[in-house]
Design an enzyme around this catalytic site. Structure first.
Site, mmCIF file in Angstrom:
data_model
loop_
_atom_site.group_PDB
_atom_site.id
_atom_site.type_symbol
_atom_site.label_atom_id
_atom_site.label_comp_id
_atom_site.label_asym_id
_atom_site.label_seq_id
_atom_site.Cartn_x
_atom_site.Cartn_y
_atom_site.Cartn_z
ATOM 1 N N CYS A 131 0.985 -1.082 0.166
ATOM 2 C CA CYS A 131 -0.051 -0.085 -0.100
ATOM 3 C C CYS A 131 0.770 1.191 0.024
ATOM 4 C CB CYS A 131 -0.937 -0.009 1.258
ATOM 5 S SG CYS A 131 -0.256 -0.280 2.859
ATOM 6 N N ASP A 376 -7.654 5.698 -1.378
ATOM 7 C CA ASP A 376 -7.100 4.786 -0.574
ATOM 8 C C ASP A 376 -6.646 3.492 -1.607
ATOM 9 O OD1 ASP A 376 -6.895 2.548 1.101
ATOM 10 O OD2 ASP A 376 -8.763 2.855 1.999
ATOM 11 N N HIS A 378 -6.271 0.410 -0.935
ATOM 12 C CA HIS A 378 -6.378 -0.994 -0.551
ATOM 13 C C HIS A 378 -7.674 -1.672 -1.362
ATOM 14 C CE1 HIS A 378 -4.095 1.059 2.859
ATOM 15 N NE2 HIS A 378 -3.950 -0.323 3.138
#
Length: 493
Positions: A131, A376, A378
């Site tokens: 990430c 994000d 993820h």
């Protein structure tokens, strides 16, 4: 392979930090935590069992991080929102449309699965460990968009915003509980609305007609550059800023595929990746030392030799991305620095912050009130073959903006800036210094000084070790005296 639409999945708004410390048994299946050596160092081709495990890990990751649960992000209609140096007040559909075009045009880089095997391992996904690499890629991508594309460029195919509300948030009163809001207009508009000319530096931007806006958005040469920028981050070994190349660069500092990366180490990896890409001879990346930007080092890095000045249009100056690894507190964010971070995010020269919340990397690009706006990484998506001429761009742009409270921000982060010309760099130094002075702390987040650092000429330009003391230096006295972990320990998932 077809990409997956980001509008088909959602974030989950959670009340607290994620707990990313799984049991030893679950680590093997869901990818959280360091990858076991037997998997990481395997040299054989992944078999069918490995592929099934990767798919299960991807599905579990998307459930864990809320991509399959619908929830809405609420934006205040009466407070300004700052995104990449621009201000928006959502009191009209025109303002929402202007925000939508800018947000959705940002390059969104996430976990991918089923990409070519990483050298020295059997890994075909970065799900569960990559990430911070993805957040770093997004920061560099934003810098490249500003470097290569017109300042008013907007992606012509950007989709309507998904799962957002715009409300008038009222303060607490005896007749209304805290948090009560007044519903407002819908968040999804698809009709073209004239946008403001964001290249203007003044607060009163000029309006452009729909015809002008459409012409700029569909310029074939500009869209080809957009596609080129995205392809530079493709998940295959030849992409100069892809995960494969970044993992190779990480080996120079003792990192391997499946390891966790800190925001400072990623900053140096990005610097090396750009330096080794011949087509960006007119762009440099500078990484600050010990929370100090040495102007002399930047000048030396950016001033072109006389023999190269004709290629840069006679300016004699390379554009520069400045990356500043910092630590904004000890074990948690020092609230005294919040106002300073806000002022930095208001600047047009700021291209974002590589950071996140504990063990959960995010890419911060703006804020509203006491909440950060972020992208994000993820969400685990299938790999897209960017070597194909007409590959789908849909999964590289997000239409679901999300926010989190400043109080949940991890103190370890890397702040990014971009200056196209020497004059821009001088303006950047002045504007950022003013923003830094807003801190209530005696010691600023970082500083600009004249002259040169002692080591940058050796380490910064020669490609030396990434693990020098600058990488984990703490910029304030409070965090020097408190116990804290290395920045490498910060970014797990």
């Amino acid at each position: 392979m077809n990409s997956v639409s980001p509008s088909a999945v959602q974030y989950m708004v959670s009340g607290g930090a994620h707990d990313d410390k799984p049991s030893a048994q679950s680590r093997h299946h869901n990818g959280h935590g360091p990858v076991p050596d037997g998997i990481r160092e395997g040299s054989g081709e992944p078999d069918e069992v490995d592929r099934l495990k990767a798919k299960f890990m991807s599905a579990w990751n998307n459930v864990k991080y809320g991509w399959t649960v619908k929830s809405k992000t609420t934006f205040n209609k009466t407070s300004p929102l700052f995104l990449l140096g621009q201000s928006y007040v959502f009191n009209s559909e025109d303002e929402v449309e202007r925000f939508r075009q800018v947000f959705v045009s940002c390059v969104w880089l996430t976990y991918r699965r089923e990409f070519p095997q990483l050298e020295g391992s059997s890994l075909t996904t970065d799900c569960g460990w990559g990430c911070m690499l993805r957040s770093g890629q997004m920061l560099l991508a934003q810098g490249l968009l500003q470097h290569l594309l017109p300042p008013d460029w907007r992606w012509s195919d950007c989709h309507p915003l998904s799962d957002v509300d715009f409300e008038v948030l009222k303060p607490r009163s005896p007749s209304r509980p805290a948090g009560m809001s007044l519903p407002s207009f819908s968040s999804s508009w698809t009709s073209p609305i004239p946008q403001r000319d964001l290249s203007s530096g003044s607060g009163e931007s000029h309006r452009r007609t729909p015809e002008q806006c459409s012409a700029a958005s569909h310029d074939p040469q500009v869209e080809a550059l957009h596609r080129k920028v995205v392809s530079l981050f493709g998940d295959h070994p030849s992409a100069p800023f892809g995960v494969h190349q970044l993992v190779e660069l990480g080996k120079e500092s003792g990192k391997r595929a499946g390891d966790w990366y800190g925001p400072s180490v990623v900053a140096h990896m990005l610097r090396k990746a750009v330096a080794r890409t011949a087509e960006f001879h007119n762009l440099a990346v500078y990484v600050a030392q010990d929370c100090t930007v040495y102007k002399g080092d930047v000048m030396r890095l950016c001033e072109l030799p006389l023999t190269e000045r004709s290629e840069s249009g006679g300016t004699g100056w390379k554009s520069v991305i400045i990356l500043v690894p910092v630590r904004l507190g000890g074990e948690s964010l020092n609230p005294s620095y919040i106002e300073c971070v806000k002022n930095i995010l208001k600047l047009k020269c700021c291209i974002g912050i590589i950071g996140g919340k504990p063990k959960h990397s995010l890419f911060f690009i703006g804020f509203q009130d006491e909440q950060l706006l972020y992208l994000d990484p993820h969400y685990c998506q299938p790999v897209v073959d960017v070597t194909q001429g007409n590959f789908s761009l849909e999964s590289f742009h997000c239409n679901s903006p999300r926010k989190m409270n400043f109080s949940r921000m991890d103190p370890s982060c890397t702040i990014g800036f971009y200056a196209q010309t020497k004059k821009d760099f001088e303006s950047l130094c002045s504007a950022v210094s003013e923003a830094l002075s807003s801190s209530k702390e005696k010691y600023p987040i970082f500083t600009f000084v004249e002259g040169r650092g002692q080591n940058y000429g050796l380490e910064g330009q020669s490609g030396g070790s990434m693990d020098g003391p600058a990488n984990i230096f703490s910029c304030n006295r409070m965090s020097r005296n408190n116990k804290r972990g290395s920045t490498d320990e910060f970014v797990l998932l």
